[in-house]
Design a protein around this motif. Structure first.
Motif, PDB file in Angstrom:
ATOM      1  N   LYS A  47      58.749  35.382 -14.070  1.00  0.00           N
ATOM      2  CA  LYS A  47      57.540  36.205 -13.826  1.00  0.00           C
ATOM      3  C   LYS A  47      57.441  36.604 -12.357  1.00  0.00           C
ATOM      4  CE  LYS A  47      54.244  34.862 -17.361  1.00  0.00           C
ATOM      5  NZ  LYS A  47      53.308  33.798 -17.655  1.00  0.00           N
ATOM      6  N   PHE A  50      59.102  39.897 -11.435  1.00  0.00           N
ATOM      7  CA  PHE A  50      58.325  41.105 -11.740  1.00  0.00           C
ATOM      8  C   PHE A  50      57.269  41.339 -10.661  1.00  0.00           C
ATOM      9  CE2 PHE A  50      60.312  40.080 -15.731  1.00  0.00           C
ATOM     10  CZ  PHE A  50      60.549  41.309 -16.323  1.00  0.00           C
ATOM     11  N   GLU A  51      56.656  40.230 -10.182  1.00  0.00           N
ATOM     12  CA  GLU A  51      55.623  40.365  -9.141  1.00  0.00           C
ATOM     13  C   GLU A  51      56.238  40.860  -7.833  1.00  0.00           C
ATOM     14  OE1 GLU A  51      53.229  36.598 -11.015  1.00  0.00           O
ATOM     15  OE2 GLU A  51      53.921  36.429  -8.924  1.00  0.00           O
ATOM     16  N   ARG A  55      57.614  45.298 -10.748  1.00  0.00           N
ATOM     17  CA  ARG A  55      58.337  45.855 -11.896  1.00  0.00           C
ATOM     18  C   ARG A  55      57.475  45.793 -13.149  1.00  0.00           C
ATOM     19  NH1 ARG A  55      64.192  46.104 -13.062  1.00  0.00           N
ATOM     20  NH2 ARG A  55      64.694  45.605 -15.222  1.00  0.00           N
ATOM     21  N   PRO A  56      57.423  46.884 -13.945  1.00  0.00           N
ATOM     22  CA  PRO A  56      56.667  46.839 -15.193  1.00  0.00           C
ATOM     23  C   PRO A  56      57.197  45.738 -16.109  1.00  0.00           C
ATOM     24  CG  PRO A  56      57.461  49.074 -14.720  1.00  0.00           C
ATOM     25  CD  PRO A  56      58.119  48.156 -13.745  1.00  0.00           C
ATOM     26  N   GLY A  57      56.285  44.992 -16.758  1.00  0.00           N
ATOM     27  CA  GLY A  57      56.655  43.829 -17.566  1.00  0.00           C
ATOM     28  C   GLY A  57      57.465  44.168 -18.803  1.00  0.00           C
ATOM     29  N   ASP A  58      57.534  45.462 -19.184  1.00  0.00           N
ATOM     30  CA  ASP A  58      58.288  45.804 -20.394  1.00  0.00           C
ATOM     31  C   ASP A  58      59.707  46.273 -20.075  1.00  0.00           C
ATOM     32  OD1 ASP A  58      57.709  48.202 -19.234  1.00  0.00           O
ATOM     33  OD2 ASP A  58      56.946  49.163 -21.044  1.00  0.00           O
ATOM     34  N   ASN A  59      60.182  45.996 -18.836  1.00  0.00           N
ATOM     35  CA  ASN A  59      61.550  46.374 -18.458  1.00  0.00           C
ATOM     36  C   ASN A  59      62.390  45.090 -18.352  1.00  0.00           C
ATOM     37  OD1 ASN A  59      63.762  47.758 -17.575  1.00  0.00           O
ATOM     38  ND2 ASN A  59      62.858  48.483 -15.663  1.00  0.00           N
ATOM     39  N   GLU A 108      59.913  36.460 -21.413  1.00  0.00           N
ATOM     40  CA  GLU A 108      59.682  37.162 -20.139  1.00  0.00           C
ATOM     41  C   GLU A 108      60.963  37.859 -19.665  1.00  0.00           C
ATOM     42  OE1 GLU A 108      58.508  34.262 -20.922  1.00  0.00           O
ATOM     43  OE2 GLU A 108      56.362  34.367 -20.495  1.00  0.00           O
ATOM     44  N   ALA A 111      61.590  40.955 -22.038  1.00  0.00           N
ATOM     45  CA  ALA A 111      60.406  41.795 -22.244  1.00  0.00           C
ATOM     46  C   ALA A 111      60.055  41.835 -23.735  1.00  0.00           C
ATOM     47  CB  ALA A 111      60.640  43.204 -21.686  1.00  0.00           C
ATOM     48  N   SER A 145      60.259  48.161  -7.050  1.00  0.00           N
ATOM     49  CA  SER A 145      60.413  49.039  -8.215  1.00  0.00           C
ATOM     50  C   SER A 145      60.251  50.510  -7.817  1.00  0.00           C
ATOM     51  CB  SER A 145      59.353  48.658  -9.239  1.00  0.00           C
ATOM     52  OG  SER A 145      59.829  48.927 -10.515  1.00  0.00           O
TER      53      SER A 145
END
Ligand code: AMP
Ligand code: MG
Length: 344
Positions: A47, A50-51, A55-59, A108, A111, A145
């Motif tokens: 996680k 992504f922070e 980065r969008p969580g669905d990538n 995670e 995604a 990102s």
């Protein structure tokens, strides 16, 4: 947080392995681009990737391994015949394969998909890091990102200073573009994202290849891409980039005109061109993309970052033919341009 920049040594690798095991992030060199890694089996650590990137969580992320026998813990079934041929021919190397995922891989990382992307990188520092961590490492490119992917440790520092504890500096990346992503869950290997392992090479190895048709076009409204990363604007410089495609002398003439018009409007234009064409632009401001598609792959992201540093608010780039690694170059260049492509 203080970000340390260290050369790759047994000491820095031991420190890096400890950081990964403790759930921290760090950046490391690979032959494609620099990666931002975390323990792939630790959802909380993943996680943080992504922070740090925004980065969008669905990538989904790619999981990196340092030996083929690490695959069986991550994939739900044994690789099929096409996957086995690709693994034998191209691993370790700039190729990512998509397999059905095992229960050990946190949602995670993927995604929420039921497949997982796996790569066995060739770069000795990447492999030594995975060995030192004794964990598979989930890693996307180590840029914020939307920014061009980093191909030097200095690029990583630009984007990640203060966000991660450590950057391992292994010098400039050899390929310069992200790995080829190949879905091997069907009968014919399907290239979802082109890279250093070309469609021609995959066909040679497997006897057949499909290239996802979203590789060189924007997604249609509401279209769900097979490779989730395809839907985001990527690799973008701060200035507005236009790619000009067509016969060589027509491209040069058009770019000269576009540049002069932009200058007359008080803008700060910049041209990205192949070495051999630079003299044709006279005293206009240019950056070289190198001599051919391979050189362009290696230099493109660095040039896009340099363009930002030069304050270019409009950029014009020459296109390149889409055979061989040229397909991967054009895939990234068109995305960097938000698909603003002028066909002559
Ligand atoms: P990056 O690591 O930033 O180069 O991005 C990795 C890319 O791999 C993503 O943009 C995805 O499109 C692709 N990818 C990762 N996992 C999968 C998967 N399970 N299925 C399809 N594509 C994937
Ligand atoms: Mg990326």
């Amino acid at each position: 947080m203080q970000t340390q920049l260290l050369p790759v040594t047994p000491e820095s690798l031991a420190e890096a392995g400890e950081l990964i095991r403790s759930g921290a992030l760090l950046a490391f060199p690979t032959e494609t681009v620099y990666g931002l890694g975390a323990n792939a089996l630790d959802a909380a650590a993943v996680k943080r990737i992504f922070e740090a990137k925004g980065r969008p969580g669905d990538n989904p992320l790619i999981v990196h391994i340092s030996a083929i026998d690490q695959l069986s813990a991550l994939a739900a079934c044994a690789p099929g015949p096409a996957a086995q041929k690709l693994m034998a021919a191209c691993w370790p190397g700039p190729m990512t394969l998509i397999f059905p995922k095992s229960a050990a891989v946190p949602a995670e990382v993927t995604a929420g998909l039921d497949t997982v992307a796996i790569r066995y990188p060739a770069h000795p520092a990447a492999r030594a890091l995975i060995d030192a961590a004794r964990r598979p490492i989930a890693a996307p490119s180590a840029n914020r990102s939307g920014r061009p992917s980093p191909t030097t440790a200095a690029h990583v520092l630009e984007d990640m200073d203060g966000r991660i504890p450590l950057i391992l500096d292994g010098g400039p990346c050899d390929v310069g573009l992200e790995s080829t992503v190949i879905d091997v869950t069907g009968d014919v290997p399907r290239i979802l994202r082109p890279g250093g392992v070309t469609p021609e090479r995959v066909r040679e190895i497997c006897g057949g290849v499909a290239v996802d048709d979203a590789v060189l076009r924007p997604l249609r409204a509401g279209e769900k891409p097979r490779s989730p990363g395809m839907k985001y604007r990527h690799y973008a410089p701060a200035g507005a980039l236009t790619v000009v495609q067509g016969e060589e002398s027509a491209v040069i003439a058009a770019i000269r005109r576009l540049y002069d018009d932009a200058l007359a409007q008080g803008k700060h234009p910049l041209i990205l061109a192949l070495d051999a064409h630079i003299p044709a632009y006279g005293d206009r401001r240019t950056l070289s993309l190198g001599a051919d598609a391979k050189a362009m792959a290696r230099s493109m992201f660095a040039r896009l970052r340099e363009a930002d540093g030069l304050g270019a608010d409009v950029l014009f780039s020459e296109a390149i033919a889409t055979d061989g690694v040229g397909l991967a170059v054009m895939n990234r260049l068109e995305r960097a341009a938000g698909f603003c492509v002028k066909n002559l």
